[in-house]
Design a protein around this motif. Structure first.
Motif, PDB file in Angstrom:
ATOM      1  N   THR A  14       5.294  16.291  -9.002  1.00  0.00           N
ATOM      2  CA  THR A  14       4.456  17.692  -8.278  1.00  0.00           C
ATOM      3  C   THR A  14       4.881  17.620  -6.830  1.00  0.00           C
ATOM      4  OG1 THR A  14       2.764  16.266  -8.410  1.00  0.00           O
ATOM      5  CG2 THR A  14       2.941  17.218  -9.998  1.00  0.00           C
ATOM      6  N   THR A  15       4.123  18.391  -5.822  1.00  0.00           N
ATOM      7  CA  THR A  15       5.621  18.304  -4.512  1.00  0.00           C
ATOM      8  C   THR A  15       4.263  16.721  -3.909  1.00  0.00           C
ATOM      9  OG1 THR A  15       5.231  20.800  -4.208  1.00  0.00           O
ATOM     10  CG2 THR A  15       5.107  18.932  -2.272  1.00  0.00           C
ATOM     11  N   PRO A  16       4.814  15.919  -3.183  1.00  0.00           N
ATOM     12  CA  PRO A  16       4.311  14.914  -3.221  1.00  0.00           C
ATOM     13  C   PRO A  16       3.559  14.541  -1.556  1.00  0.00           C
ATOM     14  CG  PRO A  16       6.690  14.573  -2.677  1.00  0.00           C
ATOM     15  CD  PRO A  16       6.474  16.509  -2.848  1.00  0.00           C
ATOM     16  N   SER A  17       2.142  14.078  -1.427  1.00  0.00           N
ATOM     17  CA  SER A  17       1.000  14.235  -0.276  1.00  0.00           C
ATOM     18  C   SER A  17       1.114  12.621  -0.222  1.00  0.00           C
ATOM     19  CB  SER A  17      -0.168  14.574  -0.755  1.00  0.00           C
ATOM     20  OG  SER A  17      -1.011  13.780  -2.329  1.00  0.00           O
TER      21      SER A  17
ATOM     22  N   ILE B 205     -19.483  14.935   4.182  1.00  0.00           N
ATOM     23  CA  ILE B 205     -18.263  14.324   4.592  1.00  0.00           C
ATOM     24  C   ILE B 205     -18.685  14.452   6.008  1.00  0.00           C
ATOM     25  CG2 ILE B 205     -15.539  15.079   5.770  1.00  0.00           C
ATOM     26  CD1 ILE B 205     -15.445  15.989   3.049  1.00  0.00           C
ATOM     27  N   LYS B 206     -18.954  13.174   7.155  1.00  0.00           N
ATOM     28  CA  LYS B 206     -18.800  12.842   8.670  1.00  0.00           C
ATOM     29  C   LYS B 206     -17.070  12.693   8.849  1.00  0.00           C
ATOM     30  CE  LYS B 206     -20.427   8.860   9.440  1.00  0.00           C
ATOM     31  NZ  LYS B 206     -20.859   7.660  10.166  1.00  0.00           N
ATOM     32  N   HIS B 207     -15.815  12.374   8.655  1.00  0.00           N
ATOM     33  CA  HIS B 207     -14.659  12.981   9.209  1.00  0.00           C
ATOM     34  C   HIS B 207     -13.770  12.372   7.966  1.00  0.00           C
ATOM     35  CE1 HIS B 207     -14.893   8.858  11.241  1.00  0.00           C
ATOM     36  NE2 HIS B 207     -13.712   8.471  10.101  1.00  0.00           N
ATOM     37  N   ILE B 208     -12.546  12.969   8.071  1.00  0.00           N
ATOM     38  CA  ILE B 208     -11.198  12.507   7.526  1.00  0.00           C
ATOM     39  C   ILE B 208     -10.395  12.054   8.274  1.00  0.00           C
ATOM     40  CG2 ILE B 208      -9.208  13.305   5.786  1.00  0.00           C
ATOM     41  CD1 ILE B 208     -11.578  16.127   5.063  1.00  0.00           C
ATOM     42  N   ALA B 209      -9.392  11.258   7.672  1.00  0.00           N
ATOM     43  CA  ALA B 209      -8.298  10.352   8.394  1.00  0.00           C
ATOM     44  C   ALA B 209      -7.024  10.358   8.111  1.00  0.00           C
ATOM     45  CB  ALA B 209      -8.865   9.163   8.989  1.00  0.00           C
ATOM     46  N   GLU B 210      -6.108  10.972   8.469  1.00  0.00           N
ATOM     47  CA  GLU B 210      -4.936  10.826   7.465  1.00  0.00           C
ATOM     48  C   GLU B 210      -4.134   9.578   8.471  1.00  0.00           C
ATOM     49  OE1 GLU B 210      -2.750  14.378   9.056  1.00  0.00           O
ATOM     50  OE2 GLU B 210      -3.623  14.302  10.918  1.00  0.00           O
TER      51      GLU B 210
ATOM     52  N   LEU C 150       1.880  10.903   8.801  1.00  0.00           N
ATOM     53  CA  LEU C 150       3.018  10.964   7.787  1.00  0.00           C
ATOM     54  C   LEU C 150       2.904  12.183   6.891  1.00  0.00           C
ATOM     55  CD1 LEU C 150       4.826   9.090   5.815  1.00  0.00           C
ATOM     56  CD2 LEU C 150       2.438   8.477   4.931  1.00  0.00           C
ATOM     57  N   SER C 151       1.797  13.450   6.756  1.00  0.00           N
ATOM     58  CA  SER C 151       2.201  14.318   5.951  1.00  0.00           C
ATOM     59  C   SER C 151       3.103  14.710   6.676  1.00  0.00           C
ATOM     60  CB  SER C 151       0.506  14.656   6.201  1.00  0.00           C
ATOM     61  OG  SER C 151       0.466  15.030   7.032  1.00  0.00           O
TER      62      SER C 151
ATOM     63  N   THR D  29       1.000  -1.371   0.059  1.00  0.00           N
ATOM     64  CA  THR D  29       0.035  -0.465   0.329  1.00  0.00           C
ATOM     65  C   THR D  29       0.894   1.245   0.373  1.00  0.00           C
ATOM     66  OG1 THR D  29      -1.451  -0.834   1.760  1.00  0.00           O
ATOM     67  CG2 THR D  29      -2.187   1.171   0.893  1.00  0.00           C
ATOM     68  N   PRO D  30       0.825   2.273  -1.596  1.00  0.00           N
ATOM     69  CA  PRO D  30       1.832   3.339  -1.725  1.00  0.00           C
ATOM     70  C   PRO D  30       1.014   4.094   0.318  1.00  0.00           C
ATOM     71  CG  PRO D  30       0.504   2.979  -2.903  1.00  0.00           C
ATOM     72  CD  PRO D  30       0.205   1.615  -2.485  1.00  0.00           C
ATOM     73  N   PHE D  31       1.763   5.224  -0.013  1.00  0.00           N
ATOM     74  CA  PHE D  31       1.131   6.045   1.335  1.00  0.00           C
ATOM     75  C   PHE D  31       1.789   7.483   0.587  1.00  0.00           C
ATOM     76  CE2 PHE D  31       1.691   2.555   3.758  1.00  0.00           C
ATOM     77  CZ  PHE D  31       0.489   2.397   3.934  1.00  0.00           C
ATOM     78  N   VAL D  32       2.669   7.744  -0.190  1.00  0.00           N
ATOM     79  CA  VAL D  32       2.686   8.572  -1.171  1.00  0.00           C
ATOM     80  C   VAL D  32       2.686   9.026  -2.046  1.00  0.00           C
ATOM     81  CG1 VAL D  32       5.084   9.967  -1.310  1.00  0.00           C
ATOM     82  CG2 VAL D  32       4.982   8.888   0.309  1.00  0.00           C
ATOM     83  N   TYR D  33       1.794  10.171  -2.654  1.00  0.00           N
ATOM     84  CA  TYR D  33       1.697  10.341  -3.887  1.00  0.00           C
ATOM     85  C   TYR D  33       2.208  11.183  -5.006  1.00  0.00           C
ATOM     86  CZ  TYR D  33      -1.551   6.765  -2.731  1.00  0.00           C
ATOM     87  OH  TYR D  33      -2.592   5.644  -2.855  1.00  0.00           O
ATOM     88  N   ALA D  34       2.737  11.356  -6.071  1.00  0.00           N
ATOM     89  CA  ALA D  34       2.940  12.581  -6.527  1.00  0.00           C
ATOM     90  C   ALA D  34       2.908  12.394  -7.968  1.00  0.00           C
ATOM     91  CB  ALA D  34       4.202  12.835  -6.427  1.00  0.00           C
TER      92      ALA D  34
END
Length: 589
Positions: free
Chosen positions: A361-364, A391-396, A443-444, A287-292
């Motif tokens: 692009t900048t990683p997110s 949206i109920k909530h956002i999880a990171e 992670l962010s 599972t990748p967690f860093v996207y660009a």
């Protein structure tokens, strides 16, 4: 099978794995001295330039009547998926520690992986020939971690070859011979693969049961693809054709398949006629967690980029990608990576091996969005975020962060991690000079410049490793950037509410410098929903319309200024602000 030993080398980056592998090849006579060169198993130019191993590399050696199959593995945390695949194909692992640096964060990470697989661990302290080597200290650290006596740990020098034969003797004595039934139907685990334009997909395999010869009919259990094995062979370390591969062997099969999606790493190869063969336990889906985003500078190269990613994903199964369109950068791909070094290496390999000019692009990171209708959605781009009302909530994603550092730098490191919203779990002293700190952190917070700051604070001595824990709900908001009242989707970011104002101000200030001035005033804003949290104004060009006047009544001057004022007002209403691509490249790159 009693005379076969399968093993790999695991260590932190730059602790001497590839140099030790070179000595093994020399001692066993696998490579002639005249053909020997440093880092022989590192076949990519990129690996040699950076002095790191990126791709796992197998090799077959003969020593004292035994067949030794070695897999050289990468050391960096971003390539831990390569390591986990190597571990599934072997029975033993050499745990290598640099005598001058001691145990580091990624040493522990790879050790945990090896223990999970139930491998026999052979601890070795390397670089004992260095003037600054602290051999006793490194042995004591290893003994403490493994729960053994320091006298049981070998001290070697991969550079001079001192005690290298002792490791091979220990492998023969301690690592168990492979288990498996040579008379059962063929079952072979695919632990890697590459594409050859003549032979199709070449699968790197470990034969668990049965045997295979060239020209045998084979099938993949998971993808159900069938083919004929054009060729089977071993790694010497180049591909070397052989008659047969039997249970316990590590080798390759040239499948002849042209469709790279038919051969998955972790799949099981069996006889085409076999109906009862069961799948071998493969690998967890990574599972990748860093996207660009990766885009071509010339949009005509888009098909070339798609083909390049297709081929690269075959040899790097942790790479995930999907098409993406950006109003600023055109057509490209949203790619998922295991970390920043992984992103850097993939971009560089695409540019070198496929002759492409790219912008990343900048990683997110990815976010888990819980919706009001009780469904969940994972998003990797802020533009995919649903409406706020749904949206109920956002999880990171949160990670377990392990840092090993000299005690002298502990204060600065604790302050750095706490600033990044870290929660401290544990501080453990490995010896009187070195400490292991464990944190939980979003992670962010560590994905962009954390590693550089850590190295700066610790004068380069600290090392880090992280592993995914879970998605945790947080007070996260989407910050939109508006230019002239229009939302610029490509610049939207998701951040913690406490740092939203700072992020909005930074982007607005940077945009003010990058957007060219117009004949009317441009308003740049950062907003959360309808609330403006930062604002910048880009002043218009000023033209002195009264310069041509040469006297007369003041009303003439006022008349001209009023006319100019009306013109600017009208232009502000109908004028469009076009942001040049260079501005996006500087902001997103």
């Amino acid at each position: 099978m009693e005379k076969i030993r399968n093993f790999c080398i695991i260590a932190h980056i730059d602790h001497g794995k590839s140099t030790l592998a070179d000595r093994f090849l020399e001692v066993t006579g696998t490579i002639e001295k005249r053909k020997m060169k440093e880092q022989l198993l590192d076949t990519m130019d990129l690996e040699r330039e950076r002095g790191i191993t990126i791709k796992l590399q197998p090799v077959k050696m003969q020593y004292q009547g035994y067949t030794l199959n070695l897999i050289d593995t990468p050391g960096h945390v971003d390539f831990s998926y390569e390591v986990s695949r190597s571990l599934a194909a072997v029975e033993g692992a050499i745990l290598l520690v640099d005598a001058s640096q001691g145990i580091e964060a990624q040493t522990l990470a790879h050790l945990h992986l090896a223990r999970e697989q139930g491998l026999t661990i052979i601890p070795v302290v390397n670089k004992i020939d260095l003037p600054g080597a602290n051999i006793e200290g490194a042995k004591n650290e290893l003994a403490y971690i493994l729960g053994i006596e320091p006298e049981d740990i070998l001290g070697v020098s991969g550079k001079t070859g001192e005690n290298v034969e002792g490791i091979l003797d220990e492998i023969i004595a301690d690592v168990p011979a492979p288990a498996g039934d040579p008379n059962a139907p063929l079952r072979a685990l695919i632990f890697d693969s590459v594409f050859d334009k003549y032979k199709g997909v070449i699968a790197y395999i470990r034969i668990m049961d049965g045997e295979i010869r060239g020209e045998s009919a084979i099938k993949m259990i998971a993808t159900k693809a069938e083919s004929e094995a054009l060729e089977v062979g071993i790694f010497a370390p180049q591909l070397k054709k052989s008659e047969i591969l039997r249970a316990g062997d590590i080798g390759y099969i040239a499948t002849g398949l042209r469709d790279v999606s038919k051969v998955h790493v972790g799949d099981t190869i069996t006889d085409a006629k076999s109906e009862k063969a069961k799948m071998l336990p493969g690998y967890k889906k990574v599972t990748p967690f860093v996207y660009a985003g990766i885009f071509t500078i010339d949009n005509n190269d888009y098909p070339k980029l798609r083909e390049a990613l297709n081929k690269l994903a075959l040899s790097d199964s942790s790479l995930v990608y999907e098409p993406e369109t950006s109003p600023a950068l055109g057509f490209g791909f949203r790619c998922g990576f295991l970390g920043l070094l992984h992103l850097e290496i993939v971009k560089e390999r695409l540019e070198r091996e496929f002759d492409l000019d790219l912008i990343a692009t900048t990683p997110s990171v990815s976010y888990l969005v819980a919706l009001a209708d009780s469904s969940e959605q994972i998003i990797s781009n802020p533009t995919e975020l649903p409406e706020v009302t749904r949206i109920k909530h956002i999880a990171e994603p949160w990670v377990k962060l392990e840092l090993i550092s000299p005690t002298a730098y502990l204060g600065g490191i604790l302050k750095l991690v706490q600033e990044r919203r870290g929660i401290q779990n544990n501080i453990e002293h490995l010896d009187k000079n070195r400490v292991l700190v464990t944190y939980e952190v979003p992670l962010s917070s560590i994905v962009v410049d954390f590693y550089d700051q850590l190295k700066s604070i610790s004068s380069g001595y600290a090392s880090m490793n992280y592993e995914f824990l879970e998605y945790r709900p947080g007070d996260l908001v989407k910050v939109d950037i508006l230019v002239g009242g229009n939302v610029i989707d490509a610049l939207s970011v998701i951040v913690d509410r406490s740092s939203a104002q700072r992020a909005g101000r930074e982007i607005s200030t940077k945009l003010k410098e990058l957007i060219p001035r117009q004949n009317f005033k441009i308003i740049i804003q950062a907003a959360i929903g309808g609330k403006i949290i930062a604002r910048e104004e880009l002043a218009p060009y000023r033209k002195d319309v009264t310069a041509k006047l040469y006297g007369g009544d003041v009303t003439r001057k006022n008349k001209l200024l009023d006319k100019q004022k009306k013109g600017k007002k009208r232009m502000k209403q109908v004028g469009q602000v076009s942001i040049p691509q260079e501005a996006f490249l500087k902001l997103l790159g």
